[in-house]
Design a protein around this motif. Sequence first.
Motif, PDB file in Angstrom:
ATOM      1  N   GLN A  76       0.834  -1.089  -0.121  1.00 47.17           N
ATOM      2  CA  GLN A  76       0.031  -0.024  -0.051  1.00 47.17           C
ATOM      3  C   GLN A  76       0.811   1.117  -0.136  1.00 47.17           C
ATOM      4  O   GLN A  76       0.674   2.147  -0.814  1.00 47.17           O
ATOM      5  CB  GLN A  76      -0.964   0.133   1.211  1.00 47.17           C
ATOM      6  CG  GLN A  76      -1.649   1.275   1.205  1.00 47.17           C
ATOM      7  CD  GLN A  76      -2.797   1.355   0.430  1.00 47.17           C
ATOM      8  OE1 GLN A  76      -3.236   0.402  -0.279  1.00 47.17           O
ATOM      9  NE2 GLN A  76      -2.979   2.667  -0.293  1.00 47.17           N
ATOM     10  N   ARG A  77       1.912   1.249   0.871  1.00 52.19           N
ATOM     11  CA  ARG A  77       2.821   2.492   0.993  1.00 52.19           C
ATOM     12  C   ARG A  77       3.566   2.589  -0.530  1.00 52.19           C
ATOM     13  O   ARG A  77       3.619   3.757  -0.978  1.00 52.19           O
ATOM     14  CB  ARG A  77       3.817   2.202   1.980  1.00 52.19           C
ATOM     15  CG  ARG A  77       3.238   2.969   3.406  1.00 52.19           C
ATOM     16  CD  ARG A  77       4.431   3.072   4.396  1.00 52.19           C
ATOM     17  NE  ARG A  77       4.151   1.673   4.951  1.00 52.19           N
ATOM     18  CZ  ARG A  77       5.256   0.712   5.302  1.00 52.19           C
ATOM     19  NH1 ARG A  77       6.574   0.825   4.899  1.00 52.19           N
ATOM     20  NH2 ARG A  77       5.064  -0.424   6.064  1.00 52.19           N
ATOM     21  N   TYR A  78       4.069   1.582  -1.107  1.00 49.47           N
ATOM     22  CA  TYR A  78       4.517   1.709  -2.414  1.00 49.47           C
ATOM     23  C   TYR A  78       3.700   2.171  -3.399  1.00 49.47           C
ATOM     24  O   TYR A  78       4.071   3.073  -4.120  1.00 49.47           O
ATOM     25  CB  TYR A  78       5.166   0.150  -2.642  1.00 49.47           C
ATOM     26  CG  TYR A  78       5.623   0.285  -4.182  1.00 49.47           C
ATOM     27  CD1 TYR A  78       7.151   0.695  -4.394  1.00 49.47           C
ATOM     28  CD2 TYR A  78       5.076   0.096  -5.134  1.00 49.47           C
ATOM     29  CE1 TYR A  78       7.806   0.814  -5.485  1.00 49.47           C
ATOM     30  CE2 TYR A  78       5.876  -0.047  -6.465  1.00 49.47           C
ATOM     31  CZ  TYR A  78       7.053   0.338  -6.765  1.00 49.47           C
ATOM     32  OH  TYR A  78       7.525   0.374  -7.866  1.00 49.47           O
ATOM     33  N   LEU A  79       2.489   1.663  -3.550  1.00 45.31           N
ATOM     34  CA  LEU A  79       1.626   2.043  -4.559  1.00 45.31           C
ATOM     35  C   LEU A  79       1.220   3.509  -4.478  1.00 45.31           C
ATOM     36  O   LEU A  79       1.098   4.373  -5.467  1.00 45.31           O
ATOM     37  CB  LEU A  79       0.376   1.142  -4.540  1.00 45.31           C
ATOM     38  CG  LEU A  79       0.665  -0.334  -5.084  1.00 45.31           C
ATOM     39  CD1 LEU A  79      -0.430  -1.351  -4.830  1.00 45.31           C
ATOM     40  CD2 LEU A  79       1.021  -0.427  -6.567  1.00 45.31           C
ATOM     41  N   THR A  80       1.029   4.030  -3.216  1.00 43.90           N
ATOM     42  CA  THR A  80       0.455   5.267  -3.064  1.00 43.90           C
ATOM     43  C   THR A  80       1.699   6.314  -3.126  1.00 43.90           C
ATOM     44  O   THR A  80       1.609   7.290  -3.722  1.00 43.90           O
ATOM     45  CB  THR A  80      -0.181   5.494  -1.574  1.00 43.90           C
ATOM     46  OG1 THR A  80       0.887   5.193  -0.481  1.00 43.90           O
ATOM     47  CG2 THR A  80      -1.198   4.907  -1.516  1.00 43.90           C
ATOM     48  N   TYR A  81       2.817   5.900  -2.753  1.00 46.00           N
ATOM     49  CA  TYR A  81       4.193   6.833  -3.093  1.00 46.00           C
ATOM     50  C   TYR A  81       4.336   6.674  -4.325  1.00 46.00           C
ATOM     51  O   TYR A  81       4.615   7.983  -4.759  1.00 46.00           O
ATOM     52  CB  TYR A  81       5.250   6.361  -2.107  1.00 46.00           C
ATOM     53  CG  TYR A  81       6.278   7.246  -2.303  1.00 46.00           C
ATOM     54  CD1 TYR A  81       6.229   8.275  -1.552  1.00 46.00           C
ATOM     55  CD2 TYR A  81       7.401   6.559  -3.020  1.00 46.00           C
ATOM     56  CE1 TYR A  81       7.552   9.350  -1.636  1.00 46.00           C
ATOM     57  CE2 TYR A  81       8.585   7.544  -3.233  1.00 46.00           C
ATOM     58  CZ  TYR A  81       8.609   8.862  -2.629  1.00 46.00           C
ATOM     59  OH  TYR A  81       9.747   9.629  -2.536  1.00 46.00           O
ATOM     60  N   HIS A  82       4.325   5.932  -5.210  1.00 48.18           N
ATOM     61  CA  HIS A  82       4.615   5.766  -6.710  1.00 48.18           C
ATOM     62  C   HIS A  82       3.463   5.946  -7.544  1.00 48.18           C
ATOM     63  O   HIS A  82       3.830   5.742  -8.918  1.00 48.18           O
ATOM     64  CB  HIS A  82       5.482   4.418  -6.974  1.00 48.18           C
ATOM     65  CG  HIS A  82       6.864   4.125  -6.218  1.00 48.18           C
ATOM     66  ND1 HIS A  82       7.911   5.049  -6.722  1.00 48.18           N
ATOM     67  CD2 HIS A  82       7.176   3.672  -5.263  1.00 48.18           C
ATOM     68  CE1 HIS A  82       8.900   4.717  -5.990  1.00 48.18           C
ATOM     69  NE2 HIS A  82       8.292   3.756  -4.864  1.00 48.18           N
ATOM     70  N   SER A  83       2.593   6.547  -7.185  1.00 45.53           N
ATOM     71  CA  SER A  83       1.273   6.952  -8.054  1.00 45.53           C
ATOM     72  C   SER A  83       1.332   8.382  -7.920  1.00 45.53           C
ATOM     73  O   SER A  83      -0.115   8.723  -8.360  1.00 45.53           O
ATOM     74  CB  SER A  83       0.337   5.927  -7.886  1.00 45.53           C
ATOM     75  OG  SER A  83      -0.264   6.441  -6.523  1.00 45.53           O
ATOM     76  N   ARG A  84       1.947   9.298  -7.265  1.00 44.81           N
ATOM     77  CA  ARG A  84       1.616  10.722  -7.019  1.00 44.81           C
ATOM     78  C   ARG A  84       1.643  11.455  -8.272  1.00 44.81           C
ATOM     79  O   ARG A  84       0.841  12.260  -8.720  1.00 44.81           O
ATOM     80  CB  ARG A  84       2.384  11.150  -5.999  1.00 44.81           C
ATOM     81  CG  ARG A  84       2.144  10.576  -4.535  1.00 44.81           C
ATOM     82  CD  ARG A  84       3.064  11.283  -3.485  1.00 44.81           C
ATOM     83  NE  ARG A  84       2.847  10.468  -2.395  1.00 44.81           N
ATOM     84  CZ  ARG A  84       3.409  10.969  -1.287  1.00 44.81           C
ATOM     85  NH1 ARG A  84       4.662  11.691  -1.330  1.00 44.81           N
ATOM     86  NH2 ARG A  84       3.306  10.330  -0.173  1.00 44.81           N
ATOM     87  N   ARG A  85       2.747  11.366  -8.973  1.00 46.72           N
ATOM     88  CA  ARG A  85       2.839  12.225 -10.008  1.00 46.72           C
ATOM     89  C   ARG A  85       2.494  11.536 -11.552  1.00 46.72           C
ATOM     90  O   ARG A  85       2.356  10.300 -11.425  1.00 46.72           O
ATOM     91  CB  ARG A  85       4.255  12.521 -10.335  1.00 46.72           C
ATOM     92  CG  ARG A  85       4.861  13.534  -9.065  1.00 46.72           C
ATOM     93  CD  ARG A  85       6.165  13.943  -9.215  1.00 46.72           C
ATOM     94  NE  ARG A  85       6.932  12.840  -9.497  1.00 46.72           N
ATOM     95  CZ  ARG A  85       8.169  12.306  -8.679  1.00 46.72           C
ATOM     96  NH1 ARG A  85       8.565  12.986  -7.702  1.00 46.72           N
ATOM     97  NH2 ARG A  85       8.852  11.472  -9.049  1.00 46.72           N
ATOM     98  N   SER A  86       2.414  12.492 -12.616  1.00 42.01           N
ATOM     99  CA  SER A  86       1.948  11.829 -13.997  1.00 42.01           C
ATOM    100  C   SER A  86       3.302  10.914 -14.433  1.00 42.01           C
ATOM    101  O   SER A  86       2.635   9.973 -15.357  1.00 42.01           O
ATOM    102  CB  SER A  86       1.351  12.700 -14.750  1.00 42.01           C
ATOM    103  OG  SER A  86       2.794  13.693 -15.115  1.00 42.01           O
ATOM    104  N   ASP A  87       4.398  10.975 -14.012  1.00 41.96           N
ATOM    105  CA  ASP A  87       5.403  10.405 -14.721  1.00 41.96           C
ATOM    106  C   ASP A  87       5.885   9.106 -13.778  1.00 41.96           C
ATOM    107  O   ASP A  87       6.865   8.818 -14.244  1.00 41.96           O
ATOM    108  CB  ASP A  87       6.660  11.368 -15.000  1.00 41.96           C
ATOM    109  CG  ASP A  87       7.090  11.924 -13.899  1.00 41.96           C
ATOM    110  OD1 ASP A  87       6.449  12.217 -13.000  1.00 41.96           O
ATOM    111  OD2 ASP A  87       8.414  12.427 -13.822  1.00 41.96           O
ATOM    112  N   ASP A  88       5.240   8.641 -12.767  1.00 47.21           N
ATOM    113  CA  ASP A  88       5.671   7.678 -11.827  1.00 47.21           C
ATOM    114  C   ASP A  88       5.254   6.424 -12.449  1.00 47.21           C
ATOM    115  O   ASP A  88       4.601   6.389 -13.355  1.00 47.21           O
ATOM    116  CB  ASP A  88       4.893   7.768 -10.459  1.00 47.21           C
ATOM    117  CG  ASP A  88       5.508   8.794  -9.633  1.00 47.21           C
ATOM    118  OD1 ASP A  88       6.689   9.172  -9.679  1.00 47.21           O
ATOM    119  OD2 ASP A  88       4.764   9.428  -8.704  1.00 47.21           O
TER     120      ASP A  88
END
Length: 106
Positions: free
Chosen positions: A49-61
């Motif tokens: 969950q932490r990985y997915l929320t952190y790596h989906s913040r910006r449009s180029d993630d």
Amino acid sequence: MKYEKDIFIVLQEAGDSGLSVRKIARHVFNARNSFFDTESKETISRAVQRYLTYHSRRSDDTVEKVGYATYRLNTRSKAVKELRLKFSDTNEEKTKKVEDRSLSLF
């Protein structure tokens, strides 16, 4: 993060529709646990969950959020394109190395 490769493989197999966080965590849990090495389900689900929320913040993630708690790989990301090439190269090498080593009975 030690689950990054497993998450990437699961999301790559899921395709464009993506998967929910619960299903991704279950796949990572099943891939990581064995008879001799066990990790708790709660630890893995929190880390996913932490990985997915952190790596989906910006449009180029590398990951993008599709819907409520549903994620997929961001195909516009340069990192995802590079990782797909890297994983496809390793899969081709594995298939080339397999050869018939069976012995003839006669």
